[in-house]
Every structure is written in C-alpha cells, then in structure tokens.
Design an enzyme around this catalytic site. Structure first.
Site, mmCIF file in Angstrom:
data_model
loop_
_atom_site.group_PDB
_atom_site.id
_atom_site.type_symbol
_atom_site.label_atom_id
_atom_site.label_comp_id
_atom_site.label_asym_id
_atom_site.label_seq_id
_atom_site.Cartn_x
_atom_site.Cartn_y
_atom_site.Cartn_z
ATOM 1 N N SER A 134 -7.049 0.793 -8.450
ATOM 2 C CA SER A 134 -6.743 0.116 -9.720
ATOM 3 C C SER A 134 -8.026 -0.358 -10.403
ATOM 4 O O SER A 134 -9.009 -0.711 -9.738
ATOM 5 C CB SER A 134 -5.851 -1.089 -9.452
ATOM 6 N N TYR A 147 -4.181 -8.640 -4.892
ATOM 7 C CA TYR A 147 -4.062 -7.257 -5.385
ATOM 8 C C TYR A 147 -5.448 -6.692 -5.677
ATOM 9 O O TYR A 147 -5.785 -5.592 -5.235
ATOM 10 C CB TYR A 147 -3.187 -7.234 -6.639
HETATM 11 P P1 NAP Z 1 6.219 1.209 -8.830
HETATM 12 O O1 NAP Z 1 6.845 1.930 -9.967
HETATM 13 O O2 NAP Z 1 6.493 -0.251 -8.645
HETATM 14 O O3 NAP Z 1 6.573 1.997 -7.474
HETATM 15 C C1 NAP Z 1 6.060 1.501 -6.265
HETATM 16 C C2 NAP Z 1 6.321 2.491 -5.155
HETATM 17 O O4 NAP Z 1 5.781 1.943 -3.932
HETATM 18 C C3 NAP Z 1 7.802 2.735 -4.923
HETATM 19 O O5 NAP Z 1 8.001 4.070 -4.541
HETATM 20 C C4 NAP Z 1 8.117 1.803 -3.763
HETATM 21 O O6 NAP Z 1 9.194 2.243 -2.958
HETATM 22 C C5 NAP Z 1 6.822 1.843 -2.965
HETATM 23 N N1 NAP Z 1 6.667 0.630 -2.155
HETATM 24 C C6 NAP Z 1 6.611 -0.652 -2.583
HETATM 25 N N2 NAP Z 1 6.484 -1.481 -1.528
HETATM 26 C C7 NAP Z 1 6.475 -0.710 -0.424
HETATM 27 C C8 NAP Z 1 6.399 -0.983 0.967
HETATM 28 N N3 NAP Z 1 6.345 -2.231 1.468
HETATM 29 N N4 NAP Z 1 6.423 0.054 1.820
HETATM 30 C C9 NAP Z 1 6.511 1.310 1.345
HETATM 31 N N5 NAP Z 1 6.595 1.635 0.043
HETATM 32 C C10 NAP Z 1 6.590 0.634 -0.818
HETATM 33 O O7 NAP Z 1 4.625 1.330 -8.860
HETATM 34 P P2 NAP Z 1 3.631 2.206 -9.770
HETATM 35 O O8 NAP Z 1 3.372 1.445 -11.015
HETATM 36 O O9 NAP Z 1 4.097 3.616 -9.835
HETATM 37 O O10 NAP Z 1 2.296 2.096 -8.892
HETATM 38 C C11 NAP Z 1 1.910 3.090 -7.957
HETATM 39 C C12 NAP Z 1 0.507 2.767 -7.501
HETATM 40 O O11 NAP Z 1 -0.366 2.725 -8.626
HETATM 41 C C13 NAP Z 1 0.361 1.400 -6.815
HETATM 42 O O12 NAP Z 1 -0.516 1.494 -5.719
HETATM 43 C C14 NAP Z 1 -0.230 0.528 -7.899
HETATM 44 O O13 NAP Z 1 -0.966 -0.550 -7.365
HETATM 45 C C15 NAP Z 1 -1.103 1.524 -8.617
HETATM 46 N N6 NAP Z 1 -1.409 1.137 -9.986
HETATM 47 C C16 NAP Z 1 -0.417 0.958 -10.898
HETATM 48 C C17 NAP Z 1 -0.747 0.586 -12.197
HETATM 49 C C18 NAP Z 1 0.297 0.375 -13.248
HETATM 50 O O14 NAP Z 1 -0.060 -0.137 -14.326
HETATM 51 N N7 NAP Z 1 1.555 0.736 -13.020
HETATM 52 C C19 NAP Z 1 -2.089 0.390 -12.538
HETATM 53 C C20 NAP Z 1 -3.078 0.592 -11.573
HETATM 54 C C21 NAP Z 1 -2.724 0.978 -10.308
HETATM 55 P P3 NAP Z 1 10.737 1.802 -3.287
HETATM 56 O O15 NAP Z 1 11.144 2.555 -4.517
HETATM 57 O O16 NAP Z 1 11.492 2.198 -2.107
HETATM 58 O O17 NAP Z 1 10.694 0.336 -3.534
#
Ligand code: NAP
Length: 242
Positions: A134, A147
C-alpha cells in the site's frame, strides 16, 4: 494462487490470470458463496477454491497444501488478502490498540509471510511471488498505524526474500496501490470526504481493481525476473517518493 480473491482487488487479479489461460486458486476467509460464484464464472477450467483465516498459521499451511494439490504445484502466489482497522492512537483504549495491532499484523504481514513459506515449497524455478502492499507504507496511516506498519513490513519482507529466493529462480515483486474502488474503501468514498480522496490524485479519481491486476500480472510474468525486489507505486501520482 491468490489470497483474498473473493472480492475487490483479489477478484480482479483472479479474473486477469484466468483470462490469460491460467488455472487459479481462489482463497477466501468467510465468503464461500462469492468465491464459488467467481470460480464458476472464470474462463477456462481447473480453478479451485480454498478457505483459511490467514491469521492462523495451521490454516495457512493446510490452505497452501490444498492449493498445490489442486493445481499440481504452485507457479504464482499473490499475497493480496488484507484488513484495514481504524485505531487512532488518542481515541482507542490500550486493549483496543493491542487488538488492532495483533489482528492487522497477524493477517497482513504474518499471513503473507506464512503463505510464502508454505508456497515456495511447491514452486520450481520461474516461481513468482507478488505482494499487495500500500501507499500507506510510505505516506503513513495516521488513523491506522498498524496497517501502515504491516505494509512497510511487507515491503521489507519482499525485498529480503527477493534476494533469498533468487538462487532458486523465484522472484518477489510488490505493488503499492493508493485508494482503489473496493469494499475496503466504499464507505470512505461515499462519505463527504470522498471528493477529497479523489482529489489526492491529479487525475481526479481513484484506481479500479483491474489497474492493480495488470501490474500484478506483469510481476508474475516470465519477463519480470529483472524486476525482482521492486515495489511498483500505483497511486495516480498522488504520492511521489524519491
Ligand atoms: P477487500 O475488498 O476488503 O477484500 C479483502 C479480501 O481479504 C477478501 O477476500 C477477504 O476475504 C480477505 N480477508 C480479509 N481478512 C482475512 C483473513 N483474516 N484471512 C484471510 N482472508 C482475509 O480488500 P481490497 O480493497 O480488495 O484489498 C486487497 C488488498 O489490497 C489488501 O491487502 C489491501 O490492504 C490492499 N490495498 C487496498 C487498497 C484499497 O484502496 N482498496 C489500497 C492499497 C492497498 P472474505 O471475503 O472471506 O472476507
């Protein structure tokens, strides 16, 4: 194999790999319906679904072994799953502070480290590990310091393992997105500060998950060996580091 592929960025990554003709293992924690629905709609066949709480090292090991069995080995691991918990230092109790740090590091950093330990044992030369970090690792996360620290740790993990695994022909690359339109950010984007978030980039918008998936696909490609150890900023020039 893609962790956290039930939704958001992970789902877009799984879709992009399948569109290239790859077989994909979709990992989720508690979204079996979403994961199964994605598996059914991906092009090609041979895709599988696995479940685990990434904070549990035993579950991670079983999950990776199941993925390797389903695929007959693992060529690419994408450490994408992550959580973002608000815990402003002056607002939360000491107990809440402990819980936020424990959960965040447990999933975002230790989960990725453990999945990697397990996955490299199923990889041959040409193996690829891609970590989804991130912008917050560099810019700071004032309301969610665990985070920011977890993602900074992930960057260091990736750089260390890029060196350690190079003799085995395995590369480690990292992407560091700014805001991306997913469930993780939906609430922030709808709130009054949504416009301010979009204005962080001179393009006046945030990223779509497919834009992150495209960079992950590159880092997973055979051509990306010389990019091992890199961290690709994907933030629309919203935060430029030297
Ligand atoms: P998201 O839509 O909230 O999805 C999160 C995913 O992680 C889901 O598949 C969830 O599974 C899984 N997860 C959450 N807690 C978990 C646990 N304890 N054990 C196993 N799996 C778990 O997130 P996203 O926005 O796509 O983010 C994906 C990645 O990108 C993350 O690492 C995040 O930090 C990074 N990121 C996101 C952004 C942003 O703006 N969105 C920016 C920078 C970086 P379930 O569906 O089963 O809950």
């Amino acid at each position: 194999m893609i962790t956290g592929a039930s939704r958001g960025i992970g789902r877009a990554i799984a879709t992009a790999f399948a569109a290239e003709g790859d077989r994909v293992v979709i990992h989720h924690r508690s979204s079996p319906e979403l994961a199964e629905a994605l598996r059914a709609e991906l092009p090609g066949d041979g895709h599988a679904v696995v479940q685990a709480d990434l904070a549990d090292p035993d579950e991670v090991r079983l999950m990776v072994d199941a993925a390797a069995e389903a695929l007959g080995g693992i060529d690419v691991l994408v450490n994408n799953a992550g959580i973002f918990l608000a815990h402003p230092i002056m607002d939360v109790s000491y107990e809440e502070w402990q819980a936020a740090w424990h959960q965040t590091l447990g999933v975002n950093l230790l989960g990725a480290a453990n999945a990697t330990w397990c996955a490299v044992r199923h990889m041959g030369r040409g193996g690829r590990i891609v970590n989804v970090s991130s912008r917050g690792a560099f810019r700071g996360e004032p309301d969610s310091p665990a985070y920011g620290a977890s993602k900074a740790g992930m960057n260091a993990l990736g750089q260390s393992l890029a060196i350690a695994l190079a003799p085995r022909g395995i590369t480690v690359g990292t992407v560091a997105p700014g805001f991306v339109e997913t469930d993780m950010t939906n609430e922030h984007l709808k709130a009054p500060r949504g416009d301010a978030i979009r204005a962080q980039s001179p393009f006046g918008r945030i990223a779509m998950p497919e834009e992150i998936a495209a960079a992950v696909l590159y880092l997973a490609s055979p051509e990306a060996e010389w990019a091992s150890g890199t961290i690709i900023d994907l933030n629309g020039a919203s935060y430029l580091r030297s």
